[in-house]
Design a protein around this motif. Structure first.
Motif, PDB file in Angstrom:
ATOM      1  N   UNK A  50      73.931 -18.163  65.143  1.00  0.00           N
ATOM      2  CA  UNK A  50      74.433 -19.463  64.728  1.00  0.00           C
ATOM      3  C   UNK A  50      75.853 -19.345  64.210  1.00  0.00           C
ATOM      4  N   UNK A  51      76.084 -19.766  62.978  1.00  0.00           N
ATOM      5  CA  UNK A  51      77.416 -19.668  62.377  1.00  0.00           C
ATOM      6  C   UNK A  51      77.589 -18.397  61.553  1.00  0.00           C
ATOM      7  N   UNK A  52      76.597 -17.522  61.599  1.00  0.00           N
ATOM      8  CA  UNK A  52      76.672 -16.302  60.799  1.00  0.00           C
ATOM      9  C   UNK A  52      76.382 -15.067  61.611  1.00  0.00           C
ATOM     10  N   UNK A  53      75.864 -14.053  60.910  1.00  0.00           N
ATOM     11  CA  UNK A  53      75.588 -12.765  61.533  1.00  0.00           C
ATOM     12  C   UNK A  53      74.215 -12.267  61.070  1.00  0.00           C
ATOM     13  N   UNK A  54      73.568 -11.502  61.942  1.00  0.00           N
ATOM     14  CA  UNK A  54      72.286 -10.904  61.594  1.00  0.00           C
ATOM     15  C   UNK A  54      72.191  -9.494  62.142  1.00  0.00           C
ATOM     16  N   UNK A  55      71.390  -8.669  61.486  1.00  0.00           N
ATOM     17  CA  UNK A  55      71.205  -7.276  61.911  1.00  0.00           C
ATOM     18  C   UNK A  55      70.414  -7.219  63.203  1.00  0.00           C
ATOM     19  N   UNK A  56      70.863  -6.396  64.136  1.00  0.00           N
ATOM     20  CA  UNK A  56      70.155  -6.202  65.394  1.00  0.00           C
ATOM     21  C   UNK A  56      69.045  -5.164  65.227  1.00  0.00           C
ATOM     22  N   UNK A  57      68.226  -5.020  66.257  1.00  0.00           N
ATOM     23  CA  UNK A  57      67.193  -3.985  66.232  1.00  0.00           C
ATOM     24  C   UNK A  57      67.826  -2.609  66.109  1.00  0.00           C
ATOM     25  N   UNK A  58      68.953  -2.410  66.787  1.00  0.00           N
ATOM     26  CA  UNK A  58      69.680  -1.147  66.691  1.00  0.00           C
ATOM     27  C   UNK A  58      70.230  -0.965  65.278  1.00  0.00           C
ATOM     28  N   UNK A  59      70.811  -2.002  64.717  1.00  0.00           N
ATOM     29  CA  UNK A  59      71.388  -1.919  63.377  1.00  0.00           C
ATOM     30  C   UNK A  59      70.361  -1.643  62.295  1.00  0.00           C
ATOM     31  N   UNK A  60      69.093  -2.010  62.558  1.00  0.00           N
ATOM     32  CA  UNK A  60      68.038  -1.786  61.564  1.00  0.00           C
ATOM     33  C   UNK A  60      67.831  -0.300  61.294  1.00  0.00           C
ATOM     34  N   UNK A  61      68.290   0.563  62.201  1.00  0.00           N
ATOM     35  CA  UNK A  61      68.191   2.002  61.961  1.00  0.00           C
ATOM     36  C   UNK A  61      69.061   2.445  60.785  1.00  0.00           C
ATOM     37  N   UNK A  62      69.987   1.579  60.355  1.00  0.00           N
ATOM     38  CA  UNK A  62      70.872   1.915  59.240  1.00  0.00           C
ATOM     39  C   UNK A  62      70.368   1.368  57.904  1.00  0.00           C
ATOM     40  N   UNK A  63      69.222   0.708  57.906  1.00  0.00           N
ATOM     41  CA  UNK A  63      68.681   0.153  56.665  1.00  0.00           C
ATOM     42  C   UNK A  63      68.147   1.265  55.764  1.00  0.00           C
ATOM     43  N   UNK A  64      68.107   0.978  54.474  1.00  0.00           N
ATOM     44  CA  UNK A  64      67.703   1.990  53.490  1.00  0.00           C
ATOM     45  C   UNK A  64      66.283   2.472  53.709  1.00  0.00           C
ATOM     46  N   UNK A  65      65.405   1.598  54.253  1.00  0.00           N
ATOM     47  CA  UNK A  65      64.004   1.979  54.424  1.00  0.00           C
ATOM     48  C   UNK A  65      63.677   2.366  55.858  1.00  0.00           C
ATOM     49  N   UNK A  66      64.697   2.697  56.662  1.00  0.00           N
ATOM     50  CA  UNK A  66      64.457   3.013  58.072  1.00  0.00           C
ATOM     51  C   UNK A  66      63.708   4.332  58.256  1.00  0.00           C
ATOM     52  N   UNK A  67      63.763   5.211  57.260  1.00  0.00           N
ATOM     53  CA  UNK A  67      63.002   6.451  57.316  1.00  0.00           C
ATOM     54  C   UNK A  67      63.598   7.528  58.200  1.00  0.00           C
ATOM     55  N   UNK A  68      64.884   7.394  58.533  1.00  0.00           N
ATOM     56  CA  UNK A  68      65.513   8.379  59.407  1.00  0.00           C
ATOM     57  C   UNK A  68      66.633   9.168  58.730  1.00  0.00           C
ATOM     58  N   UNK A  69      66.891   8.894  57.461  1.00  0.00           N
ATOM     59  CA  UNK A  69      67.914   9.629  56.721  1.00  0.00           C
ATOM     60  C   UNK A  69      69.335   9.156  56.932  1.00  0.00           C
ATOM     61  N   UNK A  70      69.568   8.212  57.862  1.00  0.00           N
ATOM     62  CA  UNK A  70      70.940   7.808  58.173  1.00  0.00           C
ATOM     63  C   UNK A  70      71.612   7.106  57.003  1.00  0.00           C
ATOM     64  N   UNK A  71      70.882   6.230  56.311  1.00  0.00           N
ATOM     65  CA  UNK A  71      71.465   5.512  55.174  1.00  0.00           C
ATOM     66  C   UNK A  71      71.976   6.501  54.133  1.00  0.00           C
ATOM     67  N   UNK A  72      71.179   7.527  53.860  1.00  0.00           N
ATOM     68  CA  UNK A  72      71.555   8.532  52.868  1.00  0.00           C
ATOM     69  C   UNK A  72      72.736   9.380  53.334  1.00  0.00           C
ATOM     70  N   UNK A  73      72.881   9.569  54.630  1.00  0.00           N
ATOM     71  CA  UNK A  73      73.981  10.364  55.163  1.00  0.00           C
ATOM     72  C   UNK A  73      75.298   9.591  55.213  1.00  0.00           C
ATOM     73  N   UNK A  74      75.233   8.266  55.350  1.00  0.00           N
ATOM     74  CA  UNK A  74      76.427   7.476  55.605  1.00  0.00           C
ATOM     75  C   UNK A  74      76.990   6.769  54.368  1.00  0.00           C
ATOM     76  N   UNK A  75      76.156   6.461  53.403  1.00  0.00           N
ATOM     77  CA  UNK A  75      76.597   5.696  52.231  1.00  0.00           C
ATOM     78  C   UNK A  75      77.669   6.478  51.465  1.00  0.00           C
TER      79      UNK A  75
END
Length: 307
Positions: A50-75
């Motif tokens: 719409x007039x904004x933005x939303x996280x994609x399925x791919x982008x969800x891998x960067x969420x804190x609870x994704x369980x893949x360690x990426x959030x902790x590596x990138x923050x």
């Protein structure tokens, strides 16, 4: 992506929002934020909704609870994310052979962790994530039953030692690390078979163990500091004891990227088998066995010479 993770955008935009709303919530410049979001659309991390933005399925891998360690590596404010920012001074490390981390922050990585508990906690989470799925491989790779008492030197939260003692009810273990709170929690179900002592591997270690374990320790340090660590292990080891060194071995599947990570973050390095033999020799340690585990790490078993 590092900035997106640091701002919390993948988590926040699970529910789509406009730029103006996001900018107000985050206290950032709306024009600059829209430029960032536009690039995140290009990367596939977010999409226009719409007039904004939303996280994609791919982008969800960067969420804190994704369980893949990426959030902790990138923050930017975690141990790994903060350390990776020092790569801007890689040229300094290449010129001098010294870590770039102190050049950027005015103190070394380990001092930073000691003085900022949230960085230490993030580092422990990172280490736990890196090995948790492979712990059964390490438990199976070594005949741990040979070692009635295992001393885990620099064992962090004690995940591996806990798994070994759980698999072998007749064994006991003693973990040494600067911060032992997480390890003591892990050991809560093991009764008196496991203990954790606050201390440094540069200081005298508990004597009389049957095996001394260094898991991902030596690659963090230059040769001088490695010799100090090995000297403490040998000082504590009875003649029959073994030293188990778990590391990624250069030339045996290790990513060359990790060579630079060790250099920039710590001034350490990944090493070849010959380099580990050379490192151990002045301490009377002889490499007796090499067991490859999980494609990127090996267990090096050293004995004192002569037996």
């Amino acid at each position: 992506m590092r900035v997106a993770v640091t701002l919390g955008l993948p988590d926040r935009l699970r529910a789509a929002a406009t730029v103006d709303l996001l900018a107000a919530e985050l206290g950032v410049n709306p024009t600059a934020l829209e430029l960032l979001l536009g690039h995140l659309v290009t990367l596939g991390v977010v999409d226009r909704v719409g007039t904004g933005y939303g996280t994609t399925e791919f982008g969800a891998h960067l969420c804190a609870d994704a369980g893949n360690g990426l959030h902790n590596l990138l923050h930017h404010d975690t141990a790994a994310g903060r350390a990776d920012l020092a790569f801007v001074d890689l040229a300094h490390s290449v010129r001098t052979g010294e870590p770039a981390y102190p050049l950027r922050y005015g103190r070394d990585f380990w001092t930073d962790l000691a003085e900022q508990p949230h960085l230490r906690e993030a580092f422990d989470r990172q280490m736990t994530w890196r090995i948790r799925e492979r712990i059964p491989d390490y438990v199976a790779a070594v005949d741990w039953a040979r070692f009635p008492v295992i001393v885990d030197v620099g064992g962090g939260p004690g995940d591996l030692l806990t798994a070994v003692l759980t698999a072998h009810p007749g064994l006991s273990g003693h973990l040494v690390d600067l911060e032992v709170g997480p390890a003591r929690q892990n050991f809560s179900g093991l009764g008196d078979r496991a203990r954790a002592t606050a201390g440094s591997f540069f200081d005298p270690l508990p004597a009389g163990g049957d095996a001394y374990l260094l898991f991902n320790v030596l690659h963090d340090w230059d040769e001088g500091q490695c010799h100090r660590i090995l000297a403490r292990c040998v000082e504590a080891m009875p003649e029959h004891a073994r030293l188990l060194v778990v590391e990624s071995i250069r030339g045996m599947g290790i990513s060359t990227e990790m060579d630079l990570v060790m250099l920039v973050h710590f001034g350490g390095q990944e090493r070849s088998l010959e380099e580990y033999k050379k490192l151990a020799a002045p301490h009377g340690l002889v490499l007796e066995q090499v067991t490859e585990v999980a494609n990127d790490r090996s267990v090096l078993e050293f004995r004192k010479h002569p037996i």
